[in-house]
Design an enzyme around this catalytic site. Structure first.
Site, short mmCIF file in Angstrom:
data_model
loop_
_atom_site.label_atom_id
_atom_site.label_comp_id
_atom_site.label_asym_id
_atom_site.label_seq_id
_atom_site.Cartn_x
_atom_site.Cartn_y
_atom_site.Cartn_z
N ASN A 137 -49.51 -36.55 0.48
CA ASN A 137 -48.27 -36.03 -0.09
C ASN A 137 -48.31 -36.32 -1.59
OD1 ASN A 137 -45.69 -35.41 -0.89
ND2 ASN A 137 -44.67 -36.99 0.34
N TRP A 138 -48.60 -35.28 -2.36
CA TRP A 138 -48.76 -35.48 -3.81
C TRP A 138 -47.40 -35.66 -4.50
CZ3 TRP A 138 -52.82 -31.25 -5.65
CH2 TRP A 138 -54.00 -31.41 -4.91
N LYS A 139 -46.31 -35.39 -3.79
CA LYS A 139 -44.97 -35.47 -4.39
C LYS A 139 -44.94 -34.61 -5.67
CE LYS A 139 -44.32 -39.79 -2.00
NZ LYS A 139 -43.68 -41.10 -1.91
N HIS B 102 -38.48 -35.83 4.40
CA HIS B 102 -39.01 -37.02 3.72
C HIS B 102 -37.83 -37.87 3.23
CE1 HIS B 102 -41.02 -39.57 0.81
NE2 HIS B 102 -42.14 -39.29 1.45
N GLU C 48 -37.31 -39.27 0.54
CA GLU C 48 -36.86 -38.93 -0.82
C GLU C 48 -35.93 -37.72 -0.79
OE1 GLU C 48 -40.79 -38.86 -2.49
OE2 GLU C 48 -40.91 -41.03 -2.16
N GLU D 188 -42.14 -43.60 8.17
CA GLU D 188 -42.27 -44.10 6.81
C GLU D 188 -41.11 -45.04 6.51
OE1 GLU D 188 -44.86 -41.27 4.27
OE2 GLU D 188 -42.78 -40.68 4.03
N GLY E 118 -44.15 -46.51 -1.91
CA GLY E 118 -44.36 -46.67 -3.34
C GLY E 118 -44.10 -48.08 -3.85
N SER F 68 -47.31 -47.08 1.31
CA SER F 68 -48.31 -47.94 0.68
C SER F 68 -49.61 -48.08 1.47
CB SER F 68 -47.71 -49.32 0.38
OG SER F 68 -46.62 -49.19 -0.54
N GLY G 278 -49.09 -42.26 -3.17
CA GLY G 278 -49.82 -42.63 -4.38
C GLY G 278 -51.34 -42.56 -4.27
#
Ligand code: 13P
Length: 252
Positions: free
Chosen positions: A9-11, A95, A97, A167, A173, A213, A235
């Site tokens: 997931n490159w966000k 997600h 976020e 998650e 992160g 992470s 990440g």
């Protein structure tokens, strides 16, 4: 036997030209790798570029979000059919976020999941508790409510086309990953919830990823747990070598 699946997931990272160098490096790193499904989830603006670059490879493409309607007056939104048209086969939905910053709730995620499946996209549906919820002993309640709400009304076949990503919000992160035992406990709970919603056979077939992470140094231990079927990587997916190391950790 569930085939492991690792998704990056490159966000909101990487321009199209950044994406091009990352995918070229990944193609080399993973040229002979067949032992797990590997999905790249770049931002919308990179999908066409990544789609072209992975043609003829074993890498697959996913998006990070979509709208539940097929088309219409929804400024700024993207439909499932638009994603399919770019040879996208997966889409991350719900997600944390999106839940946190864009107020997506289980009912909205459920509409998106159904729209994705109706357009033959495999949803990667994210669930997970905050630190506050964990400290209050509410992990089971929070996660099972999210699973039931986000996946409500799906047939057994649709559930089998769905990937669940656990998650824990506190591990995203932060560099603070769940221990393999902590993660396994929640994965087992998710599988039990799926068995209640559908059947034991369906629950045993659904792939459940861990995210939060994940790094080259902890991936192997996490992926060796019985109910952990791969990872959703943030990440560390932005660097070709790190992501490839994590993917290789999913080999049997
Ligand atoms: P990190 O791997 O950066 O913790 O992000 C996890 C994540 O949110 C993947 O969807």
């Amino acid at each position: 036997m569930r085939k492991k699946i690792v998704a990056g997931n490159w966000k909101m990272n990487k321009t199209a030209s950044d994406a091009e160098s990352l995918v070229r490096a990944l193609r080399e790193e993973l040229a002979n790798f067949r032992e797990a499904d590997v999905v790249l989830c770049p931002p919308f603006t990179d999908l066409a570029t990544v789609s072209r670059l992975i043609q003829g490879t074993h890498l697959d493409l996913g998006a990070q979000n979509m709208h539940y309607e097929k088309s219409g007056a929804f400024t700024g939104e993207i439909s499932a059919d638009m994603l399919r048209d770019l040879y996208c086969h997966y889409v991350i939905l719900g997600h944390s976020e999106r839940r946190q910053y864009f107020h997506e709730d289980d009912a909205l995620v459920n509409r998106k999941v159904k729209a994705a499946l109706a357009s033959s996209l495999r949803p990667i549906v994210c669930v997970g508790e905050t630190l506050e919820e964990r400290d209050a002993g509410r992990v089971e309640e929070v996660v099972s409510t999210q699973v039931k709400g986000s996946l409500a009304g799906l047939s057994g076949k649709e559930l089998l086309d769905t990937i669940v990503a656990y998650e824990p919000v506190w591990a995203i992160g932060t560099g603070r990953t769940a221990t393999s035992d902590q993660a396994e406990d929640v994965h087992a709970l998710i599988r039990k919830t799926l068995a209640e919603m559908a059947s034991e056979a369906v629950a045993q077939g659904v792939r459940i990823q861990y995210g939060g992470s994940v790094k080259p140094g902890n991936a192997k231990e996490l992926f060796s747990m019985p109910d952990i079927d791969g990872g959703l990587i943030g990440g560390a997916s932005l660097d070709a070598h790190s992501f490839a190391e994590i993917v290789r950790a999913a080999a049997r």
